[in-house]
Design an enzyme around this catalytic site. Sequence first.
Site, PDB file in Angstrom:
ATOM      1  N   GLY A  30      -8.094  -1.764   5.711  1.00  0.00           N
ATOM      2  CA  GLY A  30      -7.054  -3.010   5.118  1.00  0.00           C
ATOM      3  C   GLY A  30      -6.433  -3.333   6.288  1.00  0.00           C
ATOM      4  NE  ARG A  31      -4.998  -8.299   3.985  1.00  0.00           N
ATOM      5  CZ  ARG A  31      -5.637  -8.305   2.737  1.00  0.00           C
ATOM      6  NH1 ARG A  31      -6.047 -10.302   2.600  1.00  0.00           N
ATOM      7  NH2 ARG A  31      -5.352  -8.150   1.203  1.00  0.00           N
ATOM      8  CB  ILE A  32      -1.875  -2.894   5.589  1.00  0.00           C
ATOM      9  CG1 ILE A  32      -1.120  -3.900   4.170  1.00  0.00           C
ATOM     10  CG2 ILE A  32      -0.326  -1.710   6.067  1.00  0.00           C
ATOM     11  CD1 ILE A  32      -0.642  -3.507   3.671  1.00  0.00           C
ATOM     12  NE  ARG A  68       0.337  -0.217  -6.716  1.00  0.00           N
ATOM     13  CZ  ARG A  68       0.981  -0.775  -5.261  1.00  0.00           C
ATOM     14  NH1 ARG A  68       1.290  -0.708  -4.202  1.00  0.00           N
ATOM     15  NH2 ARG A  68       1.413  -1.726  -5.508  1.00  0.00           N
ATOM     16  CD  GLU A  76       6.105   4.481  -7.095  1.00  0.00           C
ATOM     17  OE1 GLU A  76       5.626   4.839  -6.428  1.00  0.00           O
ATOM     18  OE2 GLU A  76       6.178   2.664  -7.541  1.00  0.00           O
ATOM     19  CG  HIS A 107       7.223   0.608  -4.130  1.00  0.00           C
ATOM     20  ND1 HIS A 107       6.149   1.666  -5.575  1.00  0.00           N
ATOM     21  CD2 HIS A 107       6.696   0.156  -3.580  1.00  0.00           C
ATOM     22  CE1 HIS A 107       5.485   0.811  -4.912  1.00  0.00           C
ATOM     23  NE2 HIS A 107       5.025  -0.200  -4.059  1.00  0.00           N
TER      24      HIS A 107
END
Length: 335
Positions: free
Chosen positions: A160-162, A244, A273, A291
Amino acid sequence: MAQVAGRPRILVTRAIFPEVAEHLSAHFDVESNVHDEDWSADALAQRLQGKSGALTFGTERISAALLAQCPLLKICANMTVGYNNFDLDAMAAAGVLATNAPDVLTETTADFAFALLMATARRVTESEHALRAGQWKRWTYTMFCGAEVHGSTLGIIGMGRIGQAIAKRGALGFGMKVVYHNRSRLDAATEAACQASYLSKQELLQTADHVVLVVPYSAAAHHTIGAAELAWMKPTATLINVARGGIVDDAALAEALRNRRIAAAGLDVYEGEPHLHPGLLTVPNVVLTPHIASATEGTRRAMAMLAVDNLIGYLVHGKAVTPLNAASLANRAVV
Ligand code: DGY
């Protein structure tokens, strides 16, 4: 804060920049969790009574059970791009709009993925820990030799974008060969802009020197990397997770790191987490961060302001900026 009759009421579920809350207060009656208390699901439902909207942070489960208790709720606006805290179907069924905060964190998160990749491959934190522990007695030529980054093969799972921003850093900045795997293949122009070639997941894992995970969490993506996938990776490879918790089987990874099945890992997110699998805390060849991939002040402000724009857009002007389930809501209105 005193209520103004007729104004929508908003809950901000966690502590946030004071000016963000102030901006909200120009349009809404705002109740904020200023002390950043941990609210149970019941406490959250209680606080949501009488509220039309909530600014959420990706940590609150917005479930059918919660929604059933909050009949006035119209929108939950996450300040995160991830939205696995939302049950989108239940939200659509309850007539509640879900929004997230894409784009504003793309470059910052891609920077961090690279920071983690560099720290992991070049053993930055491992060597620092040894130095601080007084273990550096003399220089040796093999001391903390790591893996090459420039010119190596970067494998990105989730384009995706990242993922695309990470690919550009790798190809243009580090002369890396970039391969990717994604649910659907990108169009040719996007592949060319990222200088990236498509591979199956198995081919990618067998080929890449550094594997970066950027897939959004869903039930289908649970344990995208488990023992079988780790076994496909090169023993010299590194694995980076900025996606994630739950995308990686952390128990299997801890074992693979302990056995040196792969060389090292860099992790920003974890199953369950903020609690970590104990095995990850005892192996030296892992870089662990809490995170923080999107954590620059400017980006966190931009994320929060996008959530605010979504609340104002929807509750004041009738149109959110980055809706997730608008089509399902519209369909529901028609049937
Ligand atoms: C996001 O926006 O989803 C990041 O993981 C921060 O929580």
